[in-house]
Design an enzyme around this catalytic site. Structure first.
Site, mmCIF file in Angstrom:
data_model
loop_
_atom_site.group_PDB
_atom_site.id
_atom_site.type_symbol
_atom_site.label_atom_id
_atom_site.label_comp_id
_atom_site.label_asym_id
_atom_site.label_seq_id
_atom_site.Cartn_x
_atom_site.Cartn_y
_atom_site.Cartn_z
ATOM 1 N N LYS A 22 0.824 -1.067 -0.008
ATOM 2 C CA LYS A 22 0.218 0.037 0.068
ATOM 3 C C LYS A 22 0.993 1.163 0.104
ATOM 4 O O LYS A 22 0.573 2.146 -0.653
ATOM 5 C CB LYS A 22 -0.886 -0.039 1.348
ATOM 6 C CG LYS A 22 -1.670 1.376 1.640
ATOM 7 C CD LYS A 22 -2.388 1.457 2.603
ATOM 8 C CE LYS A 22 -1.891 1.839 4.049
ATOM 9 N NZ LYS A 22 -1.835 3.409 3.872
ATOM 10 N N CYS A 116 -5.878 8.533 9.093
ATOM 11 C CA CYS A 116 -5.639 7.745 10.451
ATOM 12 C C CYS A 116 -5.766 8.896 11.641
ATOM 13 O O CYS A 116 -5.071 9.668 11.360
ATOM 14 C CB CYS A 116 -4.728 6.833 10.590
ATOM 15 S SG CYS A 116 -5.084 5.249 9.913
ATOM 16 N N ARG A 121 0.856 14.442 12.422
ATOM 17 C CA ARG A 121 1.472 14.242 10.937
ATOM 18 C C ARG A 121 1.549 15.314 10.071
ATOM 19 O O ARG A 121 0.831 15.270 9.013
ATOM 20 C CB ARG A 121 0.956 12.878 10.502
ATOM 21 C CG ARG A 121 0.943 11.757 11.136
ATOM 22 C CD ARG A 121 1.069 10.374 10.137
ATOM 23 N NE ARG A 121 -0.525 10.023 9.866
ATOM 24 C CZ ARG A 121 -0.880 8.900 9.291
ATOM 25 N NH1 ARG A 121 0.202 8.131 8.897
ATOM 26 N NH2 ARG A 121 -2.050 8.779 9.119
#
Length: 416
Positions: A22, A116, A121
């Site tokens: 992925k 997520c 991030r």
């Protein structure tokens, strides 16, 4: 909403085919924006995140055809230079269209990403690098607006190691004017896979696989054919499953050379491993031994395997310490594991796990992609039935996991 129902206690035996990665496929799909020619990609996994990325690329005008794991992209008629919020909010990797669009078309408008819930991030390193290359960037109403008549090669030193940041800047640099040097670059195999594809498209890149990438910009990139590398996280997840449930399985279409740290920890846990050029056999009998580890950037222990190894530690003999250094919210599976009878305590960025003789099945809820995989592993080892809710997280990154596990003897099925 789909759920997974698992009846634990079944040993696993047989062969499992591992899908394409992925985390390699998503940036590689975005590389289709860099050329007007055909990009033919083999071993593309059938995942929700891949579907989302292809939907975004189609919306921009990329021609997409799919057949049996082969995706052909043609970027000869890109009409939209925008990645809208409704698609980006579900998948953080959508930010990877920013560099290619800016490099080839001189403009991009990309929503700030979601994905997520494992941590913040931020994308500031992407923006910092593109600004160093001459881009004018503003952030308005939740969108990154970027413009540059022609990106210029420069030296970029990121404040931290960032995988998607490295990938975005690498793609942008291939069409920039002059030489770009990326210092503190991520060394993950998925970054290397992207770099190898770009070279096949005519890019000039030195230092592939190291933390210093030197890119000589070219006028244009051409089409290419490329096979996406095997998913090392899916591979290690299935190895943890047999370590927890016991049995004898052989994984096919794998790359053992990019799994050194995880394989060492599995051996430490008591798994007997043998491997060849594209296969790994795992044999496990008896209770695993506890293994302590600390997540860090490649080639260290991957944060994407922390939850799955914690599931193993829950039923292992002895106690272990698991320290998470990458994402601040990556212990959300702990509460669900404890519902199954695990004994885990959290102290800041460290989890102390005391192995128990057995877990007992219960209803649990997946909170993110890798947490959902850890709950599957725990369910396979638990007594009785485990019902896992919110498995759309699992579908984002695992290609038909319940089908593959059923094929090697697990009692697992998808229920509505």
């Amino acid at each position: 909403m789909d759920k997974l129902l698992i009846t634990g206690g079944k040993r696993l035996a047989g062969d499992v085919n591992i899908s394409g990665a992925k985390n390699a496929a998503l940036p590689i799909l975005c590389a289709g924006l860099l050329t007007a020619d055909d990009l033919i990609l083999h071993n593309v996994p059938s995942l929700q995140d891949v579907s989302t990325m292809l939907k975004l690329l189609r919306q921009m005008g990329l021609q997409v055809t799919q057949q049996d794991g082969v995706v052909t992209l043609n970027g000869g008629d890109i009409t939209q230079l925008e990645a809208p919020y409704d698609l980006v909010k579900t998948m953080r990797a959508s930010i990877l269209v920013l560099g290619p669009l800016l490099a080839r078309f001189g403009e991009a408008k990309v929503s700030l990403p979601g994905g997520c819930a494992i941590g913040s991030r931020p994308v500031d390193q992407h923006i910092k690098g593109l600004q160093a290359m001459g881009a004018e960037i503003t952030i308005e109403a939740g969108y990154i607006h970027a413009k540059a008549k022609k990106l210029k090669g420069t030296r970029v030193v990121t404040d931290m190691i960032t995988v998607t940041g490295t990938e975005n800047l690498l793609m942008a640099a291939t069409l920039a004017e002059g030489e770009t040097v990326l210092e503190n670059a991520a060394r993950e195999p998925e970054v290397t896979d992207l770099a190898n594809l770009l070279v096949a498209m005519g890019a000039k890149i030195e230092g592939i696989g190291s933390d210093r990438l030197v890119i000589q910009g070219v006028e244009r990139l051409h089409g290419a054919t490329h096979t996406v590398i095997a998913d090392r996280i899916e591979t290690a997840t299935f190895l943890c499953a047999v370590a927890a449930a016991g049995g004898d399985i052989t994984l096919r279409n794998v790359r053992s050379d990019i799994l050194d740290v995880a394989l060492d920890k599995l051996r430490e846990a008591g798994v007997i491993l043998t491997s060849g050029p594209d296969w790994i056999r795992a044999q496990m009998s008896g209770r695993p031994k506890s293994v302590s580890f600390r997540t860090t950037e490649y080639p260290g222990f991957p944060t994407d395997m922390q939850a799955q190894f914690m599931a193993l530690n829950c039923i292992a003999s002895g106690s272990s310490r698991v320290t998470e250094t990458i994402f601040e919210n990556r212990f959300m599976h702990v509460q669900e594991m404890n519902r199954l009878g695990a004994a885990i305590e959290i102290d800041g960025h460290t989890a102390m796990v005391t192995g128990v003789e057995k877990l007992i099945g219960a209803p649990v809820m997946a909170t993110d992609l890798r947490a959902s995989a850890s709950l599957v592993i725990a369910g396979l080892a638990a007594e009785g039935e485990t019902l896992i809710d919110r498995i759309y997280h699992l579908d984002r990154g695992y290609d038909r996991m319940e089908v593959k596990l059923s094929g090697v003897g697990a009692d697992i099925r998808r229920v509505k």
